[in-house]
Design a protein around this motif. Sequence first.
Motif, PDB file in Angstrom:
ATOM      1  N   LEU A 118       0.847  -1.068   0.036  1.00 17.11           N
ATOM      2  CA  LEU A 118       0.040  -0.001  -0.086  1.00 17.11           C
ATOM      3  C   LEU A 118       0.962   1.171   0.083  1.00 17.11           C
ATOM      4  CD1 LEU A 118      -2.760  -1.193   2.499  1.00 17.11           C
ATOM      5  CD2 LEU A 118      -3.169  -0.721   0.056  1.00 17.11           C
ATOM      6  N   ARG A 119       2.023   1.282   0.574  1.00 19.06           N
ATOM      7  CA  ARG A 119       2.778   2.334   0.835  1.00 19.06           C
ATOM      8  C   ARG A 119       3.348   2.432  -0.755  1.00 19.06           C
ATOM      9  NH1 ARG A 119       3.279   4.575   5.524  1.00 19.06           N
ATOM     10  NH2 ARG A 119       3.066   3.389   7.212  1.00 19.06           N
ATOM     11  N   GLU A 120       3.787   1.467  -1.219  1.00 18.38           N
ATOM     12  CA  GLU A 120       4.396   1.557  -2.522  1.00 18.38           C
ATOM     13  C   GLU A 120       3.512   2.179  -3.669  1.00 18.38           C
ATOM     14  OE1 GLU A 120       5.721  -1.716  -6.129  1.00 18.38           O
ATOM     15  OE2 GLU A 120       5.819  -2.406  -3.760  1.00 18.38           O
ATOM     16  N   VAL A 121       2.209   1.621  -3.563  1.00 20.16           N
ATOM     17  CA  VAL A 121       1.215   1.860  -4.780  1.00 20.16           C
ATOM     18  C   VAL A 121       0.478   3.327  -4.516  1.00 20.16           C
ATOM     19  CG1 VAL A 121      -0.773   1.178  -5.727  1.00 20.16           C
ATOM     20  CG2 VAL A 121       0.987  -0.442  -5.385  1.00 20.16           C
ATOM     21  N   LEU A 122       0.058   3.622  -3.147  1.00 15.88           N
ATOM     22  CA  LEU A 122      -0.692   4.612  -2.715  1.00 15.88           C
ATOM     23  C   LEU A 122      -0.030   5.767  -2.116  1.00 15.88           C
ATOM     24  CD1 LEU A 122      -3.779   2.605  -2.081  1.00 15.88           C
ATOM     25  CD2 LEU A 122      -3.204   3.665  -4.026  1.00 15.88           C
ATOM     26  N   SER A 123       0.987   5.559  -1.687  1.00 17.51           N
ATOM     27  CA  SER A 123       1.848   6.696  -0.887  1.00 17.51           C
ATOM     28  C   SER A 123       1.191   7.257   0.177  1.00 17.51           C
ATOM     29  CB  SER A 123       2.262   7.620  -1.825  1.00 17.51           C
ATOM     30  OG  SER A 123       3.302   7.150  -2.700  1.00 17.51           O
ATOM     31  N   PRO A 124       0.534   6.611   1.062  1.00 19.47           N
ATOM     32  CA  PRO A 124      -0.447   7.241   1.996  1.00 19.47           C
ATOM     33  C   PRO A 124       0.049   7.928   3.352  1.00 19.47           C
ATOM     34  CG  PRO A 124      -0.107   4.656   2.693  1.00 19.47           C
ATOM     35  CD  PRO A 124       0.690   5.142   1.348  1.00 19.47           C
ATOM     36  N   THR A 125      -0.568   8.755   3.686  1.00 14.70           N
ATOM     37  CA  THR A 125      -0.067   9.718   4.763  1.00 14.70           C
ATOM     38  C   THR A 125      -0.440   9.058   6.138  1.00 14.70           C
ATOM     39  OG1 THR A 125      -2.088  11.278   4.628  1.00 14.70           O
ATOM     40  CG2 THR A 125       0.068  11.845   3.289  1.00 14.70           C
ATOM     41  N   ILE A 156      -6.463   3.621   6.315  1.00  8.28           N
ATOM     42  CA  ILE A 156      -5.733   4.395   5.212  1.00  8.28           C
ATOM     43  C   ILE A 156      -6.123   5.752   5.063  1.00  8.28           C
ATOM     44  CG2 ILE A 156      -6.587   3.438   3.271  1.00  8.28           C
ATOM     45  CD1 ILE A 156      -3.761   3.163   1.990  1.00  8.28           C
ATOM     46  N   GLY A 157      -5.140   6.674   4.586  1.00  5.39           N
ATOM     47  CA  GLY A 157      -5.514   8.088   4.159  1.00  5.39           C
ATOM     48  C   GLY A 157      -4.626   8.821   3.407  1.00  5.39           C
ATOM     49  N   GLY A 158      -4.937   9.691   2.432  1.00  4.59           N
ATOM     50  CA  GLY A 158      -3.705  10.378   1.853  1.00  4.59           C
ATOM     51  C   GLY A 158      -4.530  10.900   0.479  1.00  4.59           C
ATOM     52  N   PRO A 159      -3.602  11.768  -0.171  1.00  3.74           N
ATOM     53  CA  PRO A 159      -3.957  12.246  -1.506  1.00  3.74           C
ATOM     54  C   PRO A 159      -4.639  11.647  -2.579  1.00  3.74           C
ATOM     55  CG  PRO A 159      -1.837  13.083  -0.860  1.00  3.74           C
ATOM     56  CD  PRO A 159      -2.181  11.843   0.111  1.00  3.74           C
ATOM     57  N   VAL A 195      -7.697   0.491  -3.216  1.00  8.27           N
ATOM     58  CA  VAL A 195      -7.097  -0.476  -2.038  1.00  8.27           C
ATOM     59  C   VAL A 195      -7.152  -1.952  -2.809  1.00  8.27           C
ATOM     60  CG1 VAL A 195      -7.284  -1.363   0.180  1.00  8.27           C
ATOM     61  CG2 VAL A 195      -7.510   1.210  -0.059  1.00  8.27           C
ATOM     62  N   TYR A 196      -8.267  -2.196  -3.139  1.00 10.20           N
ATOM     63  CA  TYR A 196      -8.358  -3.737  -3.615  1.00 10.20           C
ATOM     64  C   TYR A 196      -7.537  -3.892  -4.797  1.00 10.20           C
ATOM     65  CZ  TYR A 196     -12.711  -4.576  -0.699  1.00 10.20           C
ATOM     66  OH  TYR A 196     -13.644  -4.709   0.169  1.00 10.20           O
ATOM     67  N   ASP A 197      -7.289  -2.786  -5.675  1.00  8.70           N
ATOM     68  CA  ASP A 197      -6.549  -3.273  -6.834  1.00  8.70           C
ATOM     69  C   ASP A 197      -5.114  -3.339  -6.389  1.00  8.70           C
ATOM     70  OD1 ASP A 197      -8.664  -3.145  -8.525  1.00  8.70           O
ATOM     71  OD2 ASP A 197      -8.395  -1.096  -9.455  1.00  8.70           O
ATOM     72  N   ALA A 198      -4.778  -2.547  -5.673  1.00  7.97           N
ATOM     73  CA  ALA A 198      -3.345  -2.664  -4.846  1.00  7.97           C
ATOM     74  C   ALA A 198      -3.011  -4.092  -4.257  1.00  7.97           C
ATOM     75  CB  ALA A 198      -3.039  -1.480  -4.050  1.00  7.97           C
ATOM     76  N   LEU A 199      -3.840  -4.592  -3.889  1.00 14.23           N
ATOM     77  CA  LEU A 199      -3.560  -5.761  -3.008  1.00 14.23           C
ATOM     78  C   LEU A 199      -4.244  -7.056  -3.610  1.00 14.23           C
ATOM     79  CD1 LEU A 199      -4.892  -4.476   0.415  1.00 14.23           C
ATOM     80  CD2 LEU A 199      -2.600  -4.518  -0.561  1.00 14.23           C
ATOM     81  N   GLN A 200      -4.275  -6.886  -5.249  1.00 14.74           N
ATOM     82  CA  GLN A 200      -4.875  -8.161  -5.684  1.00 14.74           C
ATOM     83  C   GLN A 200      -4.111  -9.315  -5.552  1.00 14.74           C
ATOM     84  OE1 GLN A 200      -7.934  -8.337  -7.527  1.00 14.74           O
ATOM     85  NE2 GLN A 200      -7.312 -10.669  -7.375  1.00 14.74           N
TER      86      GLN A 200
END
Length: 91
Positions: free
Chosen positions: A16-23, A53-56, A70-75
């Motif tokens: 999730l950090r890699e794909v979505l760069s959450p804060t 999770i949260g972020g831009p 989120v689902y796509d990132a964790l497929q």
Amino acid sequence: MSEATVPTASAIESRLREVLSPTQLEVLDESAAHAGHSGANGLGFGTHFRVRIGGPAFVGQSRVAQHRLVYDALQKFTDAGLHALAIEIKA
């Protein structure tokens, strides 16, 4: 399924950090609380997770679109045995 291929909270968090760069990000493995339920693997971990999770990436998105990110990132984890995912978005 071997323990080596079972999803872990740390692997999910890294992805999730890699794909979505959450804060904001918290990943909890709640599998033990679901022992004996559908989708449980008998190991007590790796099947039921909660993601906060949260972020831009989530700002301005509909709730469905936020969850889809989120689902796509964790497929790959779903393919490896992740059975249930509770998602809490903090946009």
